[in-house]
Design a protein around this motif. Sequence first.
Motif, PDB file in Angstrom:
ATOM      1  N   GLN A 191       0.811  -0.972   0.407  1.00 17.14           N
ATOM      2  CA  GLN A 191      -0.090  -0.048   0.315  1.00 17.14           C
ATOM      3  C   GLN A 191       0.466   1.226   0.171  1.00 17.14           C
ATOM      4  OE1 GLN A 191      -2.253  -0.958   3.419  1.00 17.14           O
ATOM      5  NE2 GLN A 191      -3.556  -1.911   2.654  1.00 17.14           N
ATOM      6  N   PHE A 192       1.644   1.516  -1.043  1.00 20.43           N
ATOM      7  CA  PHE A 192       2.742   2.209  -1.503  1.00 20.43           C
ATOM      8  C   PHE A 192       1.813   3.888  -1.135  1.00 20.43           C
ATOM      9  CE2 PHE A 192       3.778  -0.705  -4.299  1.00 20.43           C
ATOM     10  CZ  PHE A 192       4.586  -1.530  -3.548  1.00 20.43           C
ATOM     11  N   LEU A 193       0.889   4.171  -1.761  1.00 17.69           N
ATOM     12  CA  LEU A 193       0.186   5.702  -1.226  1.00 17.69           C
ATOM     13  C   LEU A 193       0.150   6.089   0.646  1.00 17.69           C
ATOM     14  CD1 LEU A 193      -2.353   6.666  -3.738  1.00 17.69           C
ATOM     15  CD2 LEU A 193       0.273   7.460  -3.487  1.00 17.69           C
ATOM     16  N   ARG A 218      12.012   4.474  -0.323  1.00 13.92           N
ATOM     17  CA  ARG A 218      11.248   3.421  -1.026  1.00 13.92           C
ATOM     18  C   ARG A 218       9.760   3.095  -1.228  1.00 13.92           C
ATOM     19  NH1 ARG A 218      14.294   0.659   3.504  1.00 13.92           N
ATOM     20  NH2 ARG A 218      12.150   0.552   4.818  1.00 13.92           N
ATOM     21  N   ALA A 219       8.598   3.930  -1.079  1.00 10.34           N
ATOM     22  CA  ALA A 219       7.761   3.743  -0.488  1.00 10.34           C
ATOM     23  C   ALA A 219       7.642   4.765  -2.359  1.00 10.34           C
ATOM     24  CB  ALA A 219       6.332   4.270   0.506  1.00 10.34           C
ATOM     25  N   PHE A 224       5.909   3.799  -8.635  1.00 13.55           N
ATOM     26  CA  PHE A 224       6.545   3.979  -9.629  1.00 13.55           C
ATOM     27  C   PHE A 224       6.056   2.540 -10.739  1.00 13.55           C
ATOM     28  CE2 PHE A 224      10.060   7.724  -8.483  1.00 13.55           C
ATOM     29  CZ  PHE A 224       8.905   8.338  -8.520  1.00 13.55           C
ATOM     30  N   GLY A 225       6.524   2.266 -12.155  1.00 17.87           N
ATOM     31  CA  GLY A 225       6.175   1.051 -12.888  1.00 17.87           C
ATOM     32  C   GLY A 225       7.643   0.226 -12.241  1.00 17.87           C
ATOM     33  N   PRO A 226       8.474   0.800 -12.761  1.00 14.03           N
ATOM     34  CA  PRO A 226       9.259   0.266 -12.882  1.00 14.03           C
ATOM     35  C   PRO A 226      10.324  -0.687 -11.257  1.00 14.03           C
ATOM     36  CG  PRO A 226       9.880   1.892 -13.751  1.00 14.03           C
ATOM     37  CD  PRO A 226       8.838   2.281 -13.891  1.00 14.03           C
ATOM     38  N   GLY A 227      10.260   0.468  -9.969  1.00 15.17           N
ATOM     39  CA  GLY A 227      10.068  -0.141  -9.138  1.00 15.17           C
ATOM     40  C   GLY A 227       9.468  -1.146  -8.592  1.00 15.17           C
ATOM     41  N   ARG A 228       7.890  -1.080  -9.305  1.00 17.23           N
ATOM     42  CA  ARG A 228       6.953  -2.103  -9.115  1.00 17.23           C
ATOM     43  C   ARG A 228       7.638  -3.511  -9.629  1.00 17.23           C
ATOM     44  NH1 ARG A 228       3.629   1.574  -9.402  1.00 17.23           N
ATOM     45  NH2 ARG A 228       2.461   1.123 -11.532  1.00 17.23           N
TER      46      ARG A 228
END
Length: 424
Positions: A191-193, A218-219, A224-228
């Motif tokens: 739950q990054f937000l 980190r959150a 971001f897409g690449p991070g996920r």
Amino acid sequence: MSTTATSSWQAAVQQLLAVRRPQQAEQLVRRHLAQHPQDPFAHVLLALALLRQQRFDETKTAAKTALSLNPAESEAYYLLSLAQAQTGQPRAAEASIGRALQRNPLSSTYLGIRAWVLNLLGRPQEAQAAAEMGLRHDPAHAECLVQLAQALCKQEQWGALSTVLHRLVKAQPQLAVAHRLLGQEALRQEQFLAAQTHFGEALRLAPEDSESHQGLTRALRYSFGPGRAMRRIDRYLTFISEGTRQWKAKAWGHFLLILLPLSFFCIPLLLFMGFEALYWRLHPRVRQVRNRPAGTHSYLRETLYRYGAIASELLLILSLLPPVIWGVLWIGLPENSLGPGLTGGLTVLVMAMGGALKSAAKLPAPDKLPLGWLLTAGLMLTGSITACVLAEQWPWGPLAMLVGSSLLLAWRVRSTRQQVILNR
């Protein structure tokens, strides 16, 4: 000195400590000790003032002096335990807080510190029991709630952890660590937000909290897409590396099934990992968050100190490869047969390097840069490649470099293990 005067100076010291002025409190205590050097409680207050200034060795000295004057002074054992834990002596800290609890077994403060020390020693079940005992005496005790949450996290009791965290925030809404722990749990649940919100609140309450800074970055990274995508790859590789280490059949099955296919994608995978790391570091929002407080060491220095030791080990491992390849070719193995084995071996090496770097990231940065080891390892790698290239002039060169690199690697691994044991 009259009782009123005694109470007055003690109240003044405690007031200075309460308003975060430990230097002035120390001066006041030392003036009192100049006239009354045998006052044990004055030495306790001195230890507390020194602890607030993070002068841990002096704290231990003052606490031991108080105990020599009054062996029943439980507060001195408590302060001694805190200083010992902060200087990498958790076992001694456990003994000291145990003596404090012998004299005051109902203190939630002492039980909270005992839980903290047990968590440091990797005994979360005992830490949980100590924290729960402290909460029976004081249901809103901050340290007990924090250490209970840490113990539940180590045991992966996620349902109970969520309950404890909400209880902690309700009891201590202005406690930065409570919001930081909520942020870490939100990260685990992806739950990054929500994680950004919790870490942001933690930084509002404690702007210099480095763990909250790291959590917020980190959150943002995983938003971001690449991070996920990188997070999923990292979790999958961690599942394989940890599972194979624990001899889990499922992990070994995945390892064997992906080893050869992944070998052909080794270089693209490394390129993607590099792209993702660069992408999130240069993103405007991340750059804004990563403006760290004044006085913080540069990223270059922190990276060198944190990863210097493991980098020297990896360079020594790489220095073993040229003589091994040379030896395989020397005994007559065809060059065209090296391809699959070499790519597979490199894949395994990359996975091992990633795991080693991840482990190093979780440890505190050392105070000393292993520059000598880095230079030695770099020279060994250079010498190893040179010896294999010039093997016709000196056929014993690759063997000598293989033996030398092996001995240095064994020495380096041994010293690293000893350092880890000392830190515990």
